[in-house]
Design an enzyme around this catalytic site. Structure first.
Site, PDB file in Angstrom:
ATOM      1  N   LYS A  49     -13.556   0.357  15.589  1.00 21.75           N
ATOM      2  CA  LYS A  49     -12.218  -0.284  15.637  1.00 21.75           C
ATOM      3  C   LYS A  49     -11.643  -0.215  17.042  1.00 21.75           C
ATOM      4  CE  LYS A  49     -10.800   0.200  10.900  1.00 21.75           C
ATOM      5  NZ  LYS A  49     -10.081   0.959   9.889  1.00 21.75           N
TER       6      LYS A  49
ATOM      7  N   ASN B 241       0.848  -1.194   0.000  1.00 18.51           N
ATOM      8  CA  ASN B 241       0.000   0.000   0.000  1.00 18.51           C
ATOM      9  C   ASN B 241       0.884   1.244   0.000  1.00 18.51           C
ATOM     10  OD1 ASN B 241       0.590   0.763   2.850  1.00 18.51           O
ATOM     11  ND2 ASN B 241      -0.359  -1.228   3.217  1.00 18.51           N
TER      12      ASN B 241
HETATM   13  N1  CTP Z   1      -3.712  -3.414  12.096  1.00 12.39           N
HETATM   14  C1  CTP Z   1      -2.994  -4.483  12.555  1.00 12.39           C
HETATM   15  N2  CTP Z   1      -3.000  -5.658  11.861  1.00 12.39           N
HETATM   16  C2  CTP Z   1      -3.731  -5.789  10.723  1.00 12.39           C
HETATM   17  C3  CTP Z   1      -4.483  -4.690  10.250  1.00 12.39           C
HETATM   18  C4  CTP Z   1      -4.463  -3.515  10.953  1.00 12.39           C
HETATM   19  O1  CTP Z   1      -2.329  -4.368  13.585  1.00 12.39           O
HETATM   20  N3  CTP Z   1      -3.707  -6.934  10.065  1.00 12.39           N
HETATM   21  C5  CTP Z   1      -3.714  -2.168  12.876  1.00 12.39           C
HETATM   22  C6  CTP Z   1      -3.127  -0.970  12.148  1.00 12.39           C
HETATM   23  O2  CTP Z   1      -1.746  -0.850  12.447  1.00 12.39           O
HETATM   24  C7  CTP Z   1      -3.927   0.186  12.722  1.00 12.39           C
HETATM   25  C8  CTP Z   1      -5.273  -0.419  13.044  1.00 12.39           C
HETATM   26  O3  CTP Z   1      -5.059  -1.827  13.134  1.00 12.39           O
HETATM   27  O4  CTP Z   1      -3.375   0.688  13.922  1.00 12.39           O
HETATM   28  C9  CTP Z   1      -6.358  -0.132  12.052  1.00 12.39           C
HETATM   29  O5  CTP Z   1      -5.920  -0.419  10.754  1.00 12.39           O
HETATM   30  P1  CTP Z   1      -6.857  -0.144   9.496  1.00 12.39           P
HETATM   31  O6  CTP Z   1      -6.150  -0.600   8.257  1.00 12.39           O
HETATM   32  O7  CTP Z   1      -7.404   1.237   9.544  1.00 12.39           O
HETATM   33  O8  CTP Z   1      -8.082  -1.076   9.810  1.00 12.39           O
HETATM   34  P2  CTP Z   1      -8.350  -2.613   9.684  1.00 12.39           P
HETATM   35  O9  CTP Z   1      -8.433  -3.165  11.066  1.00 12.39           O
HETATM   36  O10 CTP Z   1      -7.392  -3.258   8.759  1.00 12.39           O
HETATM   37  O11 CTP Z   1      -9.829  -2.612   9.081  1.00 12.39           O
HETATM   38  P3  CTP Z   1     -10.332  -2.184   7.602  1.00 12.39           P
HETATM   39  O12 CTP Z   1      -9.178  -2.422   6.665  1.00 12.39           O
HETATM   40  O13 CTP Z   1     -11.468  -3.095   7.375  1.00 12.39           O
HETATM   41  O14 CTP Z   1     -10.752  -0.744   7.686  1.00 12.39           O
END
Ligand code: CTP
Length: 396
Positions: A333, A206
């Site tokens: 979240k 990403n």
């Molecule tokens: N995060 C994590 N491990 C993952 C995905 C996310 O530790 N596999 C953590 C990120 O570092 C961040 C938080 O969770 O602090 C939220 O990440 P985000 O990408 O906004 O959300 P997701 O939980 O991945 O949900 P979505 O993609 O459905 O919005």
């Protein structure tokens, strides 16, 4: 009383770089008073420094005298730090020996604030017994010395003695003068993207550059924390005083985070972890002759969720990257991952989110309090976040 950074400039060819350093401090809202030795004015004009700092440059012992004040004593009382860059062997020798024959050396004698000395000179001069003895003395008296870099010197030969770039000096100074309100607190920060290999040449990833996480790690280190930075692949240099643990995939980040988690008091997860990985990474490069390509993806573990399940008395701070319904989604979240604080940013707002030097975020805590912060530089934002984290540590 307004505190001021005093930038001492002495007579070496690297004096021209002092202009860049003055600008960096000014840009970061530190007022700067330039003080030059007479020899420095042969290398860079006082007018340049005066224009950049908005203050008359002090050079001779009797400069800046006002009938009601003694200039060097008055300035010493207002000094937050003195940074001498470049510091020649001559001026270092005077500092060490207690000679006060121009404004800078006289001021030095009257100072009680932190002092950062940045020696820059020809390698042979730097290695001379006199300079080395001055450096040893000054170090033993508690002055901060920045090591010169190696490389091509102005005299044409390569060697040690080069003045570090303004960015590096600025960071070093911040490190030495900042408030130490996280002193000794073990902190874990994750940053950057993860890469999920598809074949030996390709990966899913990403747009994260790691800037927010690196700014946070730097701010924590500046404020005295013991920082472990677990980072996906980025092109940023690791901040000074931070232990960097490089990882590539989400699975590697998961393992590294769990390894360091038990010893940490505060965890900030800025990393943009890939939620999915290719179910199988092809052992050889996928060829384009293949009729069509359908990717089969497997979910990655949610690292932060796992940490939330084993939180203990740690402070857990997560980030949420959203595109709309920011507060509502971030609150969800925060609850799902058992966080103390979530930093939500709307990727559709200009100047916010990935690959931007600025960010505009909304903070939401476990009690449901919402604080919308203005658009600001990621470095300033990092310090603002630390202020909020510090308040919570005190309360908890
Ligand atoms: N995060 C994590 N491990 C993952 C995905 C996310 O530790 N596999 C953590 C990120 O570092 C961040 C938080 O969770 O602090 C939220 O990440 P985000 O990408 O906004 O959300 P997701 O939980 O991945 O949900 P979505 O993609 O459905 O919005």
């Amino acid at each position: 009383m307004e505190k001021i950074i005093i930038l001492g400039i002495t007579g070496g060819i690297a004096a021209y770089k002092a202009a860049g350093l003055a600008r960096l401090f000014i840009r970061n809202k530190y007022p700067v008073q330039a003080v030059m030795t007479p020899a420095a004015t042969r290398f860079i004009t006082p007018l340049t420094l005066q224009t950049l700092t908005g203050r008359r440059v002090l050079i001779d012992v009797f400069d800046g005298e006002r009938p009601d004040k003694v200039a060097h004593i008055d300035l010493a009382a207002r000094a937050e730090a003195l940074v001498v860059a470049p510091a020649t062997g001559n001026t270092l020798g005077k500092f060490a020996a207690g000679i006060a024959d121009n404004f800078l050396t006289t001021l030095f004698m009257a100072l009680q604030c932190p002092v950062v000395l940045v020696p820059a000179m020809n390698e042979r001069m730097y290695d001379s017994a006199a300079v080395q003895e001055s450096l040893r003395l000054l170090r033993s008296r508690g002055y901060h010395l920045m090591e010169p870099g190696a490389g091509e010197l102005a005299c044409g030969i390569a060697g040690r003695g080069r003045m570090p770039e303004p960015d590096a000096i600025y960071t070093f100074v911040r490190h030495k003068i900042g408030k130490k309100d996280f002193s000794g607190i073990p902190v874990l920060v994750t940053a950057g993207p993860t890469r999920e290999p598809l074949d030996p040449a390709r990966f899913l990833s990403n747009a994260s550059t790691g800037l927010m996480g690196y700014s946070l790690a730097r701010a924590f280190a500046e404020r005295g924390a013991k920082v472990i930075l677990i980072s996906g692949p980025v092109s940023l240099p690791p901040p000074l005083g931070v232990k960097l643990v490089p990882v590539v995939t989400a699975a590697e980040m998961y393992r590294a985070v769990l390894e360091y988690y038990p010893g940490c008091r505060v965890v900030v997860k800025t990393a943009a972890v890939a939620d999915f990985r290719p179910s199988m990474a092809a052992p050889e490069k996928i060829k384009k002759e293949q009729a069509g390509l359908t990717l089969s993806l497997a979910p990655n573990p949610d690292i932060l969720k796992k940490l939330g399940e084993e939180k203990g008395d740690r402070l857990l701070i997560g980030f949420a990257a959203e595109t709309g319904q920011l507060v509502e989604k971030a609150k969800r979240k925060l609850a799902q991952k058992n966080l103390d604080l979530i930093v939500a940013n709307d990727l559709t707002v200009p100047g916010a989110g990935f690959a931007s030097p600025t960010n505009q975020v909304t903070l939401i805590d476990a009690a449901g309090r919402v604080e919308e912060l203005p658009l600001m530089e990621k470095e300033a934002l990092a310090h603002r976040l630390l202020d909020r984290i510090r308040e919570r540590l005190t309360r908890g």
